[in-house]
Write a protein that holds these residues in place. Structure first.
Motif, mmCIF file in Angstrom:
data_model
loop_
_atom_site.group_PDB
_atom_site.id
_atom_site.type_symbol
_atom_site.label_atom_id
_atom_site.label_comp_id
_atom_site.label_asym_id
_atom_site.label_seq_id
_atom_site.Cartn_x
_atom_site.Cartn_y
_atom_site.Cartn_z
ATOM 1 N N UNK A 1 0.831 -1.199 0.000
ATOM 2 C CA UNK A 1 0.000 0.000 0.000
ATOM 3 C C UNK A 1 0.869 1.254 0.000
ATOM 4 N N UNK A 2 1.978 1.201 0.740
ATOM 5 C CA UNK A 2 2.877 2.361 0.782
ATOM 6 C C UNK A 2 3.476 2.648 -0.591
ATOM 7 N N UNK A 3 3.784 1.600 -1.330
ATOM 8 C CA UNK A 3 4.302 1.800 -2.688
ATOM 9 C C UNK A 3 3.247 2.472 -3.556
ATOM 10 N N UNK A 4 2.000 2.038 -3.423
ATOM 11 C CA UNK A 4 0.924 2.654 -4.206
ATOM 12 C C UNK A 4 0.624 4.084 -3.751
ATOM 13 N N UNK A 5 0.772 4.334 -2.465
ATOM 14 C CA UNK A 5 0.523 5.683 -1.952
ATOM 15 C C UNK A 5 1.539 6.684 -2.503
ATOM 16 N N UNK A 6 2.713 6.193 -2.832
ATOM 17 C CA UNK A 6 3.724 7.080 -3.422
ATOM 18 C C UNK A 6 3.164 7.764 -4.663
ATOM 19 N N UNK A 7 2.399 7.025 -5.444
ATOM 20 C CA UNK A 7 1.828 7.582 -6.669
ATOM 21 C C UNK A 7 0.517 8.309 -6.387
ATOM 22 N N UNK A 8 -0.295 7.750 -5.496
ATOM 23 C CA UNK A 8 -1.600 8.347 -5.221
ATOM 24 C C UNK A 8 -1.475 9.737 -4.612
ATOM 25 N N UNK B 1 10.436 -4.068 -13.447
ATOM 26 C CA UNK B 1 10.019 -4.339 -14.818
ATOM 27 C C UNK B 1 9.165 -5.607 -14.926
ATOM 28 N N UNK B 2 9.245 -6.486 -13.939
ATOM 29 C CA UNK B 2 8.433 -7.707 -13.946
ATOM 30 C C UNK B 2 7.161 -7.578 -13.101
ATOM 31 N N UNK B 3 6.889 -6.365 -12.634
ATOM 32 C CA UNK B 3 5.668 -6.089 -11.871
ATOM 33 C C UNK B 3 4.848 -5.109 -12.707
ATOM 34 N N UNK B 4 3.928 -5.589 -13.555
ATOM 35 C CA UNK B 4 3.238 -4.720 -14.519
ATOM 36 C C UNK B 4 2.547 -3.515 -13.896
ATOM 37 N N UNK B 5 1.905 -3.708 -12.751
ATOM 38 C CA UNK B 5 1.171 -2.604 -12.131
ATOM 39 C C UNK B 5 2.117 -1.494 -11.675
ATOM 40 N N UNK B 6 3.158 -1.865 -10.912
ATOM 41 C CA UNK B 6 4.100 -0.857 -10.441
ATOM 42 C C UNK B 6 4.915 -0.261 -11.585
ATOM 43 N N UNK B 7 5.248 -1.091 -12.583
ATOM 44 C CA UNK B 7 6.027 -0.584 -13.709
ATOM 45 C C UNK B 7 5.245 0.504 -14.453
ATOM 46 N N UNK B 8 3.961 0.278 -14.644
ATOM 47 C CA UNK B 8 3.145 1.277 -15.339
ATOM 48 C C UNK B 8 3.099 2.579 -14.532
ATOM 49 N N UNK B 9 2.894 2.451 -13.215
ATOM 50 C CA UNK B 9 2.824 3.649 -12.375
ATOM 51 C C UNK B 9 4.171 4.376 -12.336
ATOM 52 N N UNK B 10 5.258 3.619 -12.283
ATOM 53 C CA UNK B 10 6.582 4.235 -12.282
ATOM 54 C C UNK B 10 6.860 4.929 -13.605
ATOM 55 N N UNK B 11 6.368 4.359 -14.681
ATOM 56 C CA UNK B 11 6.554 4.976 -15.998
ATOM 57 C C UNK B 11 5.837 6.312 -16.083
ATOM 58 N N UNK B 12 4.618 6.348 -15.567
ATOM 59 C CA UNK B 12 3.880 7.610 -15.527
ATOM 60 C C UNK B 12 4.617 8.619 -14.655
ATOM 61 N N UNK B 13 5.075 8.152 -13.501
ATOM 62 C CA UNK B 13 5.786 9.034 -12.584
ATOM 63 C C UNK B 13 7.055 9.592 -13.225
ATOM 64 N N UNK B 14 7.760 8.741 -13.967
ATOM 65 C CA UNK B 14 8.981 9.183 -14.642
ATOM 66 C C UNK B 14 8.688 10.313 -15.623
ATOM 67 N N UNK B 15 7.672 10.116 -16.436
ATOM 68 C CA UNK B 15 7.338 11.133 -17.437
ATOM 69 C C UNK B 15 6.920 12.445 -16.781
ATOM 70 N N UNK C 1 10.126 6.314 -24.352
ATOM 71 C CA UNK C 1 9.697 4.931 -24.132
ATOM 72 C C UNK C 1 8.551 4.852 -23.131
ATOM 73 N N UNK C 2 8.471 5.839 -22.223
ATOM 74 C CA UNK C 2 7.493 5.760 -21.140
ATOM 75 C C UNK C 2 6.324 6.725 -21.269
ATOM 76 N N UNK C 3 6.393 7.653 -22.205
ATOM 77 C CA UNK C 3 5.341 8.662 -22.310
ATOM 78 C C UNK C 3 3.993 8.044 -22.672
#
Length: 325
Positions: free
Chosen positions: A149-156, A246-260, A285-287
């Protein structure tokens, strides 16, 4: 307070904080939780801080002083971790201060919830001690969550709860730092530690009490201007996390958004061609994750992100001047 409470180590990096250090240490010495080890890590401070540290050690035998060559905030914290004897760790910056019940409340919150980490709210104050407006900052509510949950809260809570990411204002079980250390020579050290830390945590407990006073001062790391090093360290943090998950699709997608989102509007400030080219490549690659995930984003914002991907330097001239501030 019971006399058989476990030893808790408080690690205080000290560097050029002479006007604030006495208030910081006094707030720790006056804790209602008495079984403390207070580690003052003098990071080669060129002012009167070393003498102040030694003076405090002479007043209270719970205080230990470590004098070392300057190596930065992360190295100072790591020195403290390596030498801490406590079963629990807490980090307090040398220019901040805490409420008298800071340690006791965090400890009781952690134990009551059988958690590995506990956290409290921050109060932002200026150098004179005046409360500063909280703006849109989110406040922690009493309760519990998982490490995931803490990892997800980073993005939320991105941008609205910076203290959620901070290492300060929390109590940690010592074993969480058995191998984990802060990255030496890097800015955004708390962000670097955040993901590997909470990836190993089962439960986090929160108190809604405001116990940590975060002093906003001129010249501090967080208040200094945006520099090329900051941008490059931010880029390094983002790409490290992308590789890690990169092998965790949910976190990878959120990290990609965060990167952009993080790179948007700052990439043009990097002067070294090779680094600028690599950052642009990763951004492109992440936009797509931003464009696909942020469904409610207005069209003109999406076009702006695409413009940055195509020509970051040209985009910097065209886009709103706020990205230059």
């Amino acid at each position: 307070m019971d006399t058989d409470m476990p030893l808790i180590s408080i690690i205080v990096p000290v560097y050029k904080v002479e006007p604030y250090l006495d208030q910081c240490v006094a707030s720790l010495v006056n804790q209602t939780y008495r079984n403390l080890e207070i580690l003052l890590v003098d990071d080669g401070s060129p002012d009167g801080c070393p003498a102040l540290c030694d003076a405090w050690a002479g007043k209270d035998d719970r205080i230990a002083v470590i004098h070392k060559k300057n190596g930065g905030l992360s190295e100072a914290r790591n020195f403290g971790i390596d030498r801490a004897a406590g079963a629990y760790l807490s980090f307090v910056d040398g220019d901040d201060y805490v409420a008298d019940t800071y340690v006791e409340t965090l400890y009781r919150t952690l134990v009551a919830q059988e958690a590995e980490v506990s956290a409290c709210n921050f109060r932002r104050v200026d150098e004179a001690g005046n409360w500063l407006p909280e703006g849109l900052s989110a406040k922690l509510r009493s309760g519990v969550c998982t490490g995931r949950d803490m990892l997800n809260r980073y993005f939320a809570f991105r941008g609205t709860a910076p203290t959620l990411v901070a290492a300060c204002g929390k109590l940690f079980k010592r074993e969480l730092f058995r191998q984990l250390r802060f990255p030496v020579g890097r800015l955004f050290e708390d962000e670097y530690v955040y993901f590997p830390l909470y990836s190993q945590v089962g439960k986090v407990a929160f108190t809604d009490e405001t116990l940590y006073h975060y002093v906003q001062r001129q010249g501090s790391i967080l208040n200094s201007a945006v520099t090329e090093k900051k941008i490059q360290d931010l880029y390094g943090f983002c790409t490290d996390r992308l590789e890690q998950y990169q092998n965790d699709p949910d976190l990878f997608r959120k990290l990609s958004v965060n990167f952009a989102l993080d790179m948007f509007g700052v990439m043009d400030r990097v002067s070294e061609p090779a680094i600028a080219a690599q950052m642009t490549k990763t951004y492109r690659e992440n936009i797509r994750y931003v464009l696909c995930s942020c469904i409610d984003m207005p069209l003109h914002f999406k076009l702006a992100y695409l413009l940055v991907a195509i020509a970051p330097r040209t985009a910097a001239v065209i886009l709103h001047r706020k990205y230059r501030k």
